[in-house]
Enzyme design. Structure first.
Site, PDB file in Angstrom:
ATOM      1  N   HIS A  72      -8.103   1.972  17.107  1.00  0.00           N
ATOM      2  CA  HIS A  72      -8.867   0.722  17.203  1.00  0.00           C
ATOM      3  C   HIS A  72      -8.261  -0.177  18.274  1.00  0.00           C
ATOM      4  O   HIS A  72      -7.071  -0.484  18.229  1.00  0.00           O
ATOM      5  CB  HIS A  72      -8.865  -0.008  15.854  1.00  0.00           C
ATOM      6  CG  HIS A  72      -9.870   0.541  14.902  1.00  0.00           C
ATOM      7  ND1 HIS A  72     -10.329  -0.144  13.812  1.00  0.00           N
ATOM      8  CD2 HIS A  72     -10.530   1.734  14.887  1.00  0.00           C
ATOM      9  CE1 HIS A  72     -11.218   0.583  13.173  1.00  0.00           C
ATOM     10  NE2 HIS A  72     -11.350   1.735  13.797  1.00  0.00           N
ATOM     11  N   TYR A 201     -12.222  -9.414   9.692  1.00  0.00           N
ATOM     12  CA  TYR A 201     -11.496 -10.354   8.824  1.00  0.00           C
ATOM     13  C   TYR A 201     -12.398 -11.584   8.638  1.00  0.00           C
ATOM     14  O   TYR A 201     -12.808 -12.190   9.624  1.00  0.00           O
ATOM     15  CB  TYR A 201     -10.172 -10.773   9.471  1.00  0.00           C
ATOM     16  CG  TYR A 201      -9.122  -9.693   9.406  1.00  0.00           C
ATOM     17  CD1 TYR A 201      -9.081  -8.675  10.349  1.00  0.00           C
ATOM     18  CD2 TYR A 201      -8.178  -9.681   8.383  1.00  0.00           C
ATOM     19  CE1 TYR A 201      -8.127  -7.668  10.279  1.00  0.00           C
ATOM     20  CE2 TYR A 201      -7.210  -8.682   8.310  1.00  0.00           C
ATOM     21  CZ  TYR A 201      -7.198  -7.681   9.252  1.00  0.00           C
ATOM     22  OH  TYR A 201      -6.250  -6.685   9.175  1.00  0.00           O
ATOM     23  N   PRO A 293      -1.007  -8.270   2.200  1.00  0.00           N
ATOM     24  CA  PRO A 293      -1.554  -7.235   3.089  1.00  0.00           C
ATOM     25  C   PRO A 293      -2.385  -7.762   4.258  1.00  0.00           C
ATOM     26  O   PRO A 293      -2.836  -6.980   5.087  1.00  0.00           O
ATOM     27  CB  PRO A 293      -2.419  -6.381   2.151  1.00  0.00           C
ATOM     28  CG  PRO A 293      -2.704  -7.246   0.976  1.00  0.00           C
ATOM     29  CD  PRO A 293      -1.591  -8.222   0.855  1.00  0.00           C
ATOM     30  N   LYS A 297       1.024  -5.145   7.439  1.00  0.00           N
ATOM     31  CA  LYS A 297       2.398  -4.906   7.915  1.00  0.00           C
ATOM     32  C   LYS A 297       3.274  -4.082   6.955  1.00  0.00           C
ATOM     33  O   LYS A 297       4.311  -3.566   7.361  1.00  0.00           O
ATOM     34  CB  LYS A 297       3.112  -6.261   8.141  1.00  0.00           C
ATOM     35  CG  LYS A 297       2.546  -7.061   9.285  1.00  0.00           C
ATOM     36  CD  LYS A 297       3.090  -6.568  10.602  1.00  0.00           C
ATOM     37  CE  LYS A 297       2.336  -7.072  11.785  1.00  0.00           C
ATOM     38  NZ  LYS A 297       1.405  -6.147  12.409  1.00  0.00           N
ATOM     39  N   TYR A 385      -0.300  -8.538  15.563  1.00  0.00           N
ATOM     40  CA  TYR A 385      -1.094  -7.555  14.814  1.00  0.00           C
ATOM     41  C   TYR A 385      -0.722  -6.121  15.208  1.00  0.00           C
ATOM     42  O   TYR A 385      -0.583  -5.255  14.343  1.00  0.00           O
ATOM     43  CB  TYR A 385      -2.592  -7.801  15.040  1.00  0.00           C
ATOM     44  CG  TYR A 385      -3.450  -7.068  14.043  1.00  0.00           C
ATOM     45  CD1 TYR A 385      -3.711  -7.611  12.785  1.00  0.00           C
ATOM     46  CD2 TYR A 385      -3.983  -5.808  14.326  1.00  0.00           C
ATOM     47  CE1 TYR A 385      -4.473  -6.929  11.850  1.00  0.00           C
ATOM     48  CE2 TYR A 385      -4.737  -5.115  13.400  1.00  0.00           C
ATOM     49  CZ  TYR A 385      -4.984  -5.688  12.165  1.00  0.00           C
ATOM     50  OH  TYR A 385      -5.731  -5.004  11.235  1.00  0.00           O
TER      51      TYR A 385
HETATM   52  C1  LIG Z   1      -3.065  -2.446  -3.029  1.00  0.00           C
HETATM   53  C2  LIG Z   1      -2.154  -2.389  -1.849  1.00  0.00           C
HETATM   54  C3  LIG Z   1      -2.698  -2.456  -0.560  1.00  0.00           C
HETATM   55  C4  LIG Z   1      -1.876  -2.390   0.541  1.00  0.00           C
HETATM   56  N1  LIG Z   1      -2.430  -2.449   1.793  1.00  0.00           N
HETATM   57  C5  LIG Z   1      -1.632  -2.363   2.867  1.00  0.00           C
HETATM   58  C6  LIG Z   1      -2.168  -2.393   4.187  1.00  0.00           C
HETATM   59  O1  LIG Z   1      -3.365  -2.513   4.399  1.00  0.00           O
HETATM   60  N2  LIG Z   1      -1.315  -2.240   5.230  1.00  0.00           N
HETATM   61  C7  LIG Z   1       0.039  -2.087   5.042  1.00  0.00           C
HETATM   62  O2  LIG Z   1       0.774  -1.922   6.016  1.00  0.00           O
HETATM   63  N3  LIG Z   1       0.571  -2.091   3.817  1.00  0.00           N
HETATM   64  C8  LIG Z   1      -0.226  -2.215   2.725  1.00  0.00           C
HETATM   65  N4  LIG Z   1       0.310  -2.169   1.499  1.00  0.00           N
HETATM   66  C9  LIG Z   1       1.739  -2.010   1.387  1.00  0.00           C
HETATM   67  C10 LIG Z   1       2.157  -0.555   1.509  1.00  0.00           C
HETATM   68  O3  LIG Z   1       1.366   0.230   0.674  1.00  0.00           O
HETATM   69  C11 LIG Z   1       3.610  -0.468   1.131  1.00  0.00           C
HETATM   70  O4  LIG Z   1       4.338  -1.304   2.006  1.00  0.00           O
HETATM   71  C12 LIG Z   1       4.156   0.946   1.184  1.00  0.00           C
HETATM   72  O5  LIG Z   1       3.619   1.704   0.130  1.00  0.00           O
HETATM   73  C13 LIG Z   1       5.670   0.934   1.078  1.00  0.00           C
HETATM   74  O6  LIG Z   1       6.145   2.230   0.907  1.00  0.00           O
HETATM   75  P1  LIG Z   1       7.464   2.482   0.086  1.00  0.00           P
HETATM   76  O7  LIG Z   1       7.670   3.946   0.121  1.00  0.00           O
HETATM   77  O8  LIG Z   1       8.526   1.578   0.562  1.00  0.00           O
HETATM   78  O9  LIG Z   1       7.144   1.992  -1.407  1.00  0.00           O
HETATM   79  P2  LIG Z   1       6.151   2.621  -2.465  1.00  0.00           P
HETATM   80  O10 LIG Z   1       4.915   3.114  -1.812  1.00  0.00           O
HETATM   81  O11 LIG Z   1       6.016   1.623  -3.556  1.00  0.00           O
HETATM   82  O12 LIG Z   1       6.921   3.900  -3.003  1.00  0.00           O
HETATM   83  C14 LIG Z   1       8.030   3.782  -3.861  1.00  0.00           C
HETATM   84  C15 LIG Z   1       8.151   5.054  -4.678  1.00  0.00           C
HETATM   85  O13 LIG Z   1       9.289   4.946  -5.525  1.00  0.00           O
HETATM   86  C16 LIG Z   1       8.964   5.439  -6.808  1.00  0.00           C
HETATM   87  N5  LIG Z   1       9.865   4.825  -7.789  1.00  0.00           N
HETATM   88  C17 LIG Z   1       9.802   3.571  -8.301  1.00  0.00           C
HETATM   89  N6  LIG Z   1      10.809   3.380  -9.179  1.00  0.00           N
HETATM   90  C18 LIG Z   1      11.506   4.532  -9.204  1.00  0.00           C
HETATM   91  C19 LIG Z   1      12.665   4.940  -9.919  1.00  0.00           C
HETATM   92  N7  LIG Z   1      13.265   4.136 -10.781  1.00  0.00           N
HETATM   93  N8  LIG Z   1      13.127   6.188  -9.706  1.00  0.00           N
HETATM   94  C20 LIG Z   1      12.521   7.021  -8.817  1.00  0.00           C
HETATM   95  N9  LIG Z   1      11.417   6.683  -8.129  1.00  0.00           N
HETATM   96  C21 LIG Z   1      10.935   5.445  -8.311  1.00  0.00           C
HETATM   97  C22 LIG Z   1       7.515   5.033  -6.989  1.00  0.00           C
HETATM   98  O14 LIG Z   1       6.875   5.847  -7.970  1.00  0.00           O
HETATM   99  C23 LIG Z   1       6.953   5.258  -5.593  1.00  0.00           C
HETATM  100  O15 LIG Z   1       6.451   6.557  -5.411  1.00  0.00           O
HETATM  101  C24 LIG Z   1      -0.478  -2.257   0.372  1.00  0.00           C
HETATM  102  C25 LIG Z   1       0.082  -2.197  -0.907  1.00  0.00           C
HETATM  103  C26 LIG Z   1      -0.737  -2.270  -2.022  1.00  0.00           C
HETATM  104  C27 LIG Z   1      -0.120  -2.220  -3.408  1.00  0.00           C
END
Ligand SMILES: Cc1cc2nc3c(=O)[nH]c(=O)nc-3n(C[C@H](O)[C@H](O)[C@H](O)COP(=O)(O)OP(=O)(O)OC[C@H]3O[C@@H](n4cnc5c(N)ncnc54)[C@H](O)[C@@H]3O)c2cc1C
Length: 397
Positions: A72, A201, A293, A297, A385
């Site tokens: 995009h 947006y 969100p 980011k 962005y």
């Molecule tokens: C509804 C929603 C919409 C979003 N939209 C956007 C967007 O449009 N753009 C964007 O950039 N970001 C967005 N985000 C944010 C993005 O999804 C997160 O920043 C991203 O998932 C971060 O990845 P992560 O691996 O750090 O954390 P997570 O994806 O939360 O992964 C963490 C993992 O750790 C596991 N875990 C937790 N506790 C334990 C434990 N005690 N022991 C072992 N494992 C554990 C969990 O099960 C999970 O699988 C959104 C988030 C949500 C909730």
């Protein structure tokens, strides 16, 4: 079991770190609380900055992303009943973003991990981190009724906002900054063509809306809703009706509705933990910070933490230097606070807040009007962005 890096959490951060370390010849074990299918079922982010695209390539898992991801070059802003385009590509000297769902990125990383035979423990219960203030940390968990232990050199806390790693850091060593917003985003995923080829947006008198997408045939829409709303109370029809009321005439005409394949409400929060390193344990991704969100980011920040952590660990093993791990928090936090600021600012600009006075929406419209008609205003939105460069501000320090 013994490994070099024990990674807690098998979301995008943990999987990407595992893959990058594998490429560098460093062993890692991932311990994940839920099943792989559960991880893949979570519908979340969808916009990748160039830095995340580059990291997927570096991890050797970018092929499908380049084939199926949609590049995009701009976004649209709808306010006061009119649309304005932000030409990201032109305003940033050629930078774009890519639409590629977090689910797809996670699937690519999972498949590469399993193809390489790398160890991932799914459905690990009662995961605990120990002695990370020493040089011999370890992780314990339970699986099938048996207690297990992983000895390691480092623990990577990639376990998200509700994980165990941040919660295990000594309270006296940690400072947390938080802002919770008084509304949530109701998201709907549908196998319908997107209403527009670019994201829209929307700042409307009825609240914020976002017309996003996952592919040319799969749309993702969001509505700002009160935190008291329950997802079961929102029928598909009610969602589409409300979205139409927040769009312009063209949007109402072009919108293709259909049955939802997923609907959920996400609360919005700004949150940062300082520092991100506790001895031999490091926090990466949502374990250390959350952004609303609005600026897309969250996933991208997670990817850059992972890059800095990977570089620091490689430097430790290859160059026998601790300089990278000593500098990890500082390096990540500079970028995190810039993204936090942008996400907070963009959220304030686009949403209706409870108890807002009539003058507030006038201020928002005037600011949007200024930004859309000023080259520097447009540039400010565009460069944030698409993501500021990794070394942004470095020359000034
Ligand atoms: C509804 C929603 C919409 C979003 N939209 C956007 C967007 O449009 N753009 C964007 O950039 N970001 C967005 N985000 C944010 C993005 O999804 C997160 O920043 C991203 O998932 C971060 O990845 P992560 O691996 O750090 O954390 P997570 O994806 O939360 O992964 C963490 C993992 O750790 C596991 N875990 C937790 N506790 C334990 C434990 N005690 N022991 C072992 N494992 C554990 C969990 O099960 C999970 O699988 C959104 C988030 C949500 C909730």
């Amino acid at each position: 079991m013994r490994t070099q890096v024990a990674i807690v959490g098998g979301g995008p951060s943990g999987l990407l770190l595992g893959q990058l370390l594998h490429k560098a010849g460093i062993d890692a074990v991932i311990v994940e609380r839920v099943s792989g299918d559960y991880v893949l079922g979570r519908i979340r982010a969808g916009i990748l900055e160039q830095v995340s695209i580059d990291l997927m390539d570096e991890a050797g898992v970018g092929a499908r992303m380049h084939k199926e991801g949609l590049v995009h070059e701009g976004i649209e802003m709808l306010f006061g009943g009119e649309r304005h385009r932000v030409d990201l590509n032109k305003l940033t000297g050629g930078k774009n973003v890519m639409v590629y769902g977090q689910t797809e990125l996670t699937r690519d990383l999972m498949e590469a991990r399993s193809a390489a035979g790398l160890p991932t423990v799914y459905e690990a219960q009662n995961v605990r981190v120990h002695e990370f203030d020493s040089t011999h940390p370890y992780v314990t968990y339970e699986k099938n009724g048996k207690s297990e232990r992983i000895d390691c050199d480092f623990i990577a806390g990639c376990d998200g906002f509700h994980g165990v790693c941040r919660a295990s850091a000594p309270r006296s060593a940690i400072k947390e900054y938080e802002k919770v917003y008084p509304f949530g985003w109701l998201g709907l995923l549908a196998d319908t063509p997107p209403v527009n080829h670019e994201l829209i947006y929307v700042n409307s008198p009825r609240g914020f809306a976002l017309c996003s997408q996952r592919s040319a045939t799969r749309s993702r829409y969001y509505l700002q809703v009160p935190l008291t709303d329950k997802v079961e109370e929102w029928t598909d029809d009610a969602f589409w009706q409300e979205l139409k009321l927040r769009l312009d005439d063209k949007g109402r005409r072009d919108l293709v509705t259909g049955p939802s394949i997923e609907k959920s409400i996400a609360p919005l929060r700004s949150f940062v933990t300082e520092p991100l390193r506790f001895g031999r344990m490091f926090l990466a991704g949502d374990a250390g910070h959350i952004v609303p969100p609005t600026g897309a980011k969250g996933l991208n920040l997670a990817a850059t933490d992972v890059k800095f952590l990977h570089d620091a660990i490689v430097e430790f093993y290859k160059d026998k230097s601790e300089a990278g791990i000593d500098d990890y928090s500082r390096k990540c936090l500079g970028r995190i606070w810039r993204a936090e600021r942008f996400s907070w600012w963009f959220t304030q600009l686009m949403h209706r807040f409870p108890h807002d006075e009539a003058i507030t929406s006038k201020f928002q419209n005037a600011e949007l009007d200024y930004l859309m008609n000023s080259e520097s205003g447009l540039k400010t939105i565009a460069e944030n962005y698409v993501g500021l460069p990794l070394d942004f501000g470095a020359s000034k320090r």
